[in-house]
Motif scaffolding. Structure first.
Motif, PDB file in Angstrom:
ATOM      1  N   VAL A  34       0.861  -1.189   0.000  1.00 15.88           N
ATOM      2  CA  VAL A  34       0.000   0.000   0.000  1.00 15.88           C
ATOM      3  C   VAL A  34       0.895   1.236   0.000  1.00 15.88           C
ATOM      4  O   VAL A  34       1.771   1.384   0.856  1.00 15.88           O
ATOM      5  CB  VAL A  34      -0.902   0.005   1.256  1.00 15.88           C
ATOM      6  CG1 VAL A  34      -1.784   1.238   1.275  1.00 15.88           C
ATOM      7  CG2 VAL A  34      -1.734  -1.273   1.302  1.00 15.88           C
ATOM      8  N   LYS A  35       0.674   2.094  -0.991  1.00 18.56           N
ATOM      9  CA  LYS A  35       1.514   3.299  -1.093  1.00 18.56           C
ATOM     10  C   LYS A  35       0.860   4.468  -0.404  1.00 18.56           C
ATOM     11  O   LYS A  35       1.529   5.333   0.153  1.00 18.56           O
ATOM     12  CB  LYS A  35       1.737   3.639  -2.561  1.00 18.56           C
ATOM     13  CG  LYS A  35       2.590   2.598  -3.276  1.00 18.56           C
ATOM     14  CD  LYS A  35       2.746   2.958  -4.731  1.00 18.56           C
ATOM     15  CE  LYS A  35       3.540   1.888  -5.450  1.00 18.56           C
ATOM     16  NZ  LYS A  35       3.121   1.767  -6.835  1.00 18.56           N
ATOM     17  N   ASN A  36      -0.451   4.508  -0.454  1.00 21.95           N
ATOM     18  CA  ASN A  36      -1.132   5.672   0.117  1.00 21.95           C
ATOM     19  C   ASN A  36      -2.559   5.311   0.531  1.00 21.95           C
ATOM     20  O   ASN A  36      -3.207   4.501  -0.121  1.00 21.95           O
ATOM     21  CB  ASN A  36      -1.164   6.783  -0.948  1.00 21.95           C
ATOM     22  CG  ASN A  36      -1.597   8.104  -0.350  1.00 21.95           C
ATOM     23  OD1 ASN A  36      -1.209   8.439   0.776  1.00 21.95           O
ATOM     24  ND2 ASN A  36      -2.434   8.845  -1.057  1.00 21.95           N
ATOM     25  N   GLU A  41      -6.201   7.179   1.725  1.00 22.61           N
ATOM     26  CA  GLU A  41      -6.931   8.436   1.931  1.00 22.61           C
ATOM     27  C   GLU A  41      -8.354   8.131   2.296  1.00 22.61           C
ATOM     28  O   GLU A  41      -8.903   7.113   1.875  1.00 22.61           O
ATOM     29  CB  GLU A  41      -6.937   9.242   0.624  1.00 22.61           C
ATOM     30  CG  GLU A  41      -5.836  10.287   0.609  1.00 22.61           C
ATOM     31  CD  GLU A  41      -5.795  11.042  -0.694  1.00 22.61           C
ATOM     32  OE1 GLU A  41      -6.886  11.431  -1.174  1.00 22.61           O
ATOM     33  OE2 GLU A  41      -4.684  11.206  -1.215  1.00 22.61           O
ATOM     34  N   GLU A  46      -9.658   5.104   0.227  1.00 21.77           N
ATOM     35  CA  GLU A  46      -9.083   4.881  -1.107  1.00 21.77           C
ATOM     36  C   GLU A  46      -7.623   4.479  -0.931  1.00 21.77           C
ATOM     37  O   GLU A  46      -6.848   5.199  -0.319  1.00 21.77           O
ATOM     38  CB  GLU A  46      -9.180   6.158  -1.938  1.00 21.77           C
ATOM     39  CG  GLU A  46     -10.619   6.502  -2.252  1.00 21.77           C
ATOM     40  CD  GLU A  46     -10.796   7.890  -2.854  1.00 21.77           C
ATOM     41  OE1 GLU A  46      -9.791   8.469  -3.318  1.00 21.77           O
ATOM     42  OE2 GLU A  46     -11.931   8.370  -2.836  1.00 21.77           O
ATOM     43  N   GLU A  79      -4.035   3.292  -2.618  1.00 25.53           N
ATOM     44  CA  GLU A  79      -3.217   3.200  -3.817  1.00 25.53           C
ATOM     45  C   GLU A  79      -2.166   2.132  -3.544  1.00 25.53           C
ATOM     46  O   GLU A  79      -1.453   2.218  -2.530  1.00 25.53           O
ATOM     47  CB  GLU A  79      -2.524   4.545  -4.000  1.00 25.53           C
ATOM     48  CG  GLU A  79      -2.269   4.940  -5.421  1.00 25.53           C
ATOM     49  CD  GLU A  79      -1.486   6.236  -5.416  1.00 25.53           C
ATOM     50  OE1 GLU A  79      -0.303   6.165  -5.790  1.00 25.53           O
ATOM     51  OE2 GLU A  79      -2.030   7.274  -4.988  1.00 25.53           O
ATOM     52  N   THR A  80      -2.099   1.117  -4.388  1.00 21.98           N
ATOM     53  CA  THR A  80      -1.140   0.023  -4.156  1.00 21.98           C
ATOM     54  C   THR A  80      -0.350  -0.269  -5.432  1.00 21.98           C
ATOM     55  O   THR A  80      -0.688   0.263  -6.500  1.00 21.98           O
ATOM     56  CB  THR A  80      -1.847  -1.287  -3.730  1.00 21.98           C
ATOM     57  OG1 THR A  80      -2.407  -1.892  -4.900  1.00 21.98           O
ATOM     58  CG2 THR A  80      -2.942  -1.058  -2.710  1.00 21.98           C
ATOM     59  N   ASN A  81       0.644  -1.137  -5.320  1.00 19.20           N
ATOM     60  CA  ASN A  81       1.388  -1.551  -6.518  1.00 19.20           C
ATOM     61  C   ASN A  81       0.537  -2.443  -7.422  1.00 19.20           C
ATOM     62  O   ASN A  81       0.939  -2.786  -8.526  1.00 19.20           O
ATOM     63  CB  ASN A  81       2.688  -2.274  -6.128  1.00 19.20           C
ATOM     64  CG  ASN A  81       2.423  -3.534  -5.332  1.00 19.20           C
ATOM     65  OD1 ASN A  81       1.354  -3.676  -4.736  1.00 19.20           O
ATOM     66  ND2 ASN A  81       3.361  -4.452  -5.321  1.00 19.20           N
ATOM     67  N   GLY A 118      -2.725  -1.564  -8.110  1.00 24.99           N
ATOM     68  CA  GLY A 118      -3.863  -0.746  -8.529  1.00 24.99           C
ATOM     69  C   GLY A 118      -4.569  -0.086  -7.357  1.00 24.99           C
ATOM     70  O   GLY A 118      -4.112  -0.158  -6.211  1.00 24.99           O
ATOM     71  N   LYS A 119      -5.715   0.535  -7.678  1.00 25.35           N
ATOM     72  CA  LYS A 119      -6.428   1.303  -6.668  1.00 25.35           C
ATOM     73  C   LYS A 119      -7.594   0.471  -6.118  1.00 25.35           C
ATOM     74  O   LYS A 119      -8.285  -0.202  -6.884  1.00 25.35           O
ATOM     75  CB  LYS A 119      -6.964   2.567  -7.339  1.00 25.35           C
ATOM     76  CG  LYS A 119      -7.366   3.628  -6.360  1.00 25.35           C
ATOM     77  CD  LYS A 119      -7.674   4.940  -7.061  1.00 25.35           C
ATOM     78  CE  LYS A 119      -8.391   5.843  -6.067  1.00 25.35           C
ATOM     79  NZ  LYS A 119      -8.822   7.089  -6.644  1.00 25.35           N
TER      80      LYS A 119
END
Ligand SMILES: Cc1cc2nc3c(=O)[nH]c(=O)nc-3n(C[C@H](O)[C@H](O)[C@H](O)COP(=O)(O)OP(=O)(O)OC[C@H]3O[C@@H](n4cnc5c(N)ncnc54)[C@H](O)[C@@H]3O)c2cc1C
Length: 387
Positions: free
Chosen positions: A130-132, A134, A140, A142-144, A146-147
């Protein structure tokens, strides 16, 4: 991709929560950054997973709020998990003190959790980072891969121990992102390192002694085990949860004897002290302990002051430790997300609706002996009811 619940962390708490929520018909996704789920379960209990403790009570846990764990533990008990294990025909046995282990392998517990997840139609994504995160109307992510979007988000990323198998501080970062308080973390259920590493103690590495270990009001009777730098063994792991750097830990290495009475009774003995002590303690230990602390004379030559000092060291040996062996050797993490931020009924955060923290990432740490898994199952179950 929209889910009812996304669970970050495919360990004990995450998989069990996913399976339970899935069974209630929720559309659930588990995100695991390792290639494989449940790696800590696999290595737990020496490969046999001490999956619960039959005598689990709130007193077996450490938390800034010692009452927090009560509700979840009462609603999902060791017996409930035992029933699940039996349903999956996993054979188990009680090793000691209510500690239940798989007869064959920890792998069976992971397989059981995966089978339960399949029943609940849970989707599991491994190698997913998981990158982000929100929160707008929904969470929501954001991952490697997809969303992903979800109504509820469950953080089940565990503590900091054993970074080599994937432990991260991700859960604490998310907690901070949403303004939640964190109780300072430190390694727990961990070997301790002597303040002064006397080279002679290195000769004792591998020696184990039945001991009552005490720190403040807490004490445990089990074995201690000498390492090259300090002490380990179940009694030391237990006391490490309560250890404070500035205070000595008290060791009663003759727990069945009043050492003063014993020495007085043998006052006329012609045996040297080390030989006499080796009647009650391992030879190597009796030798080194005597060499470092006392004159090795026949007992009849010891004066009253010397006898008192020896007795004191046998029943109340004061040992100072400098540090723990760190997260790479700790079974668990003390501290974590402040339980005042969470509902004890559901594990949902009070500040952010639909955000949950379960398992070891929260500030609830169990003793050695299956309690930490029981907390993982119970907190996961509590959250699953509410998802
Ligand atoms: C060697 C060892 C032996 C143990 N033996 C026992 C035992 O026998 N009995 C017992 O009760 N307890 C035992 N424990 C403790 C027990 O394993 C943990 O308390 C328990 O696994 C905690 O469950 P959890 O789901 O909260 O965390 P974990 O089981 O640690 O699961 C967390 C999961 O999240 C994943 N993750 C972490 N960061 C991210 C990220 N950024 N993105 C995606 N995924 C992430 C991890 O890879 C992991 O799969 C042992 C611990 C160790 C280290």
């Amino acid at each position: 991709m929209k889910f009812d619940a996304i669970i970050i962390g495919g360990g004990a708490a995450g998989l069990f929560c996913a399976a339970e929520a899935g069974k209630y018909g929720r559309k659930v996704l588990v995100i695991e950054h390792n290639a494989q789920v449940g790696r800590k379960i696999l290595i737990s209990g020496g490969g046999r997973c001490n999956f619960t403790n039959a005598g689990t009570k709130a007193e077996n846990f450490i938390s800034k709020n010692p009452h927090f764990c009560k509700s979840a533990l009462a609603r999902y008990t060791p017996q409930d998990f035992i029933e699940l294990v039996k349903k999956h025909r996993i054979e188990f046995y009680e090793k000691k003190l209510g500690q239940l282990f798989c007869k064959e392998s920890s792998r069976l517990i992971v397989e059981m959790l995966l089978a339960e997840c399949r029943t609940g139609k849970v989707e599991i994504r491994t190698n997913c980072s998981v990158k982000n995160v929100e929160k707008n109307e929904f969470f929501e992510l954001e991952t490697n891969k997809g969303k992903f979007v979800s109504e509820s988000l469950v953080i089940a990323t565990g503590g900091l121990s054993f970074p080599k198998i994937g432990a991260t501080d991700f859960g604490y970062k998310i907690a901070r992102q949403f303004g939640l308080k964190i109780i300072e973390t430190r390694p727990a259920l961990v070997p301790l390192v002597f303040e002064k590493i006397d080279q002679s103690y290195k000769r004792l590495a591998g020696v184990s002694i039945d001991t009552i270990v005490s720190s403040g009001k807490s004490s445990f009777r089990e074995n201690i085990l000498f390492t090259h730098r300090g002490l380990s063994g179940p009694a030391i792991l237990q006391i490490s949860n309560y250890w404070q750097k500035e205070k000595a830990v008290s060791l009663d290495i003759l727990p069945n004897e009043n050492a003063l009475e014993l020495l007085e009774k043998n006052r006329e003995s012609k045996q040297n002290l080390d030989n006499f002590l080796s009647r009650f303690l391992p030879n190597r230990f009796a030798e080194v302990f005597t060499e470092l602390n006392f004159p090795n004379k026949p007992l009849y030559q010891l004066n009253r002051k010397e006898i008192e000092k020896i007795a004191e060291n046998l029943n109340h040996w004061q040992v100072k430790f400098n540090e723990t062996e760190g997260f790479h050797k700790a079974e668990v993490t003390l501290g974590g997300v402040d339980t005042n931020e969470l509902s004890s009924q559901t594990m949902e955060t009070k500040r952010v609706k639909n955000l949950y923290f379960i398992g070891e990432v929260a500030d609830v740490t169990g003793w050695l002996g299956g309690y930490n898994f029981q907390w993982a199952w119970a907190s996961a179950f509590a959250a699953a009811q509410s998802l």
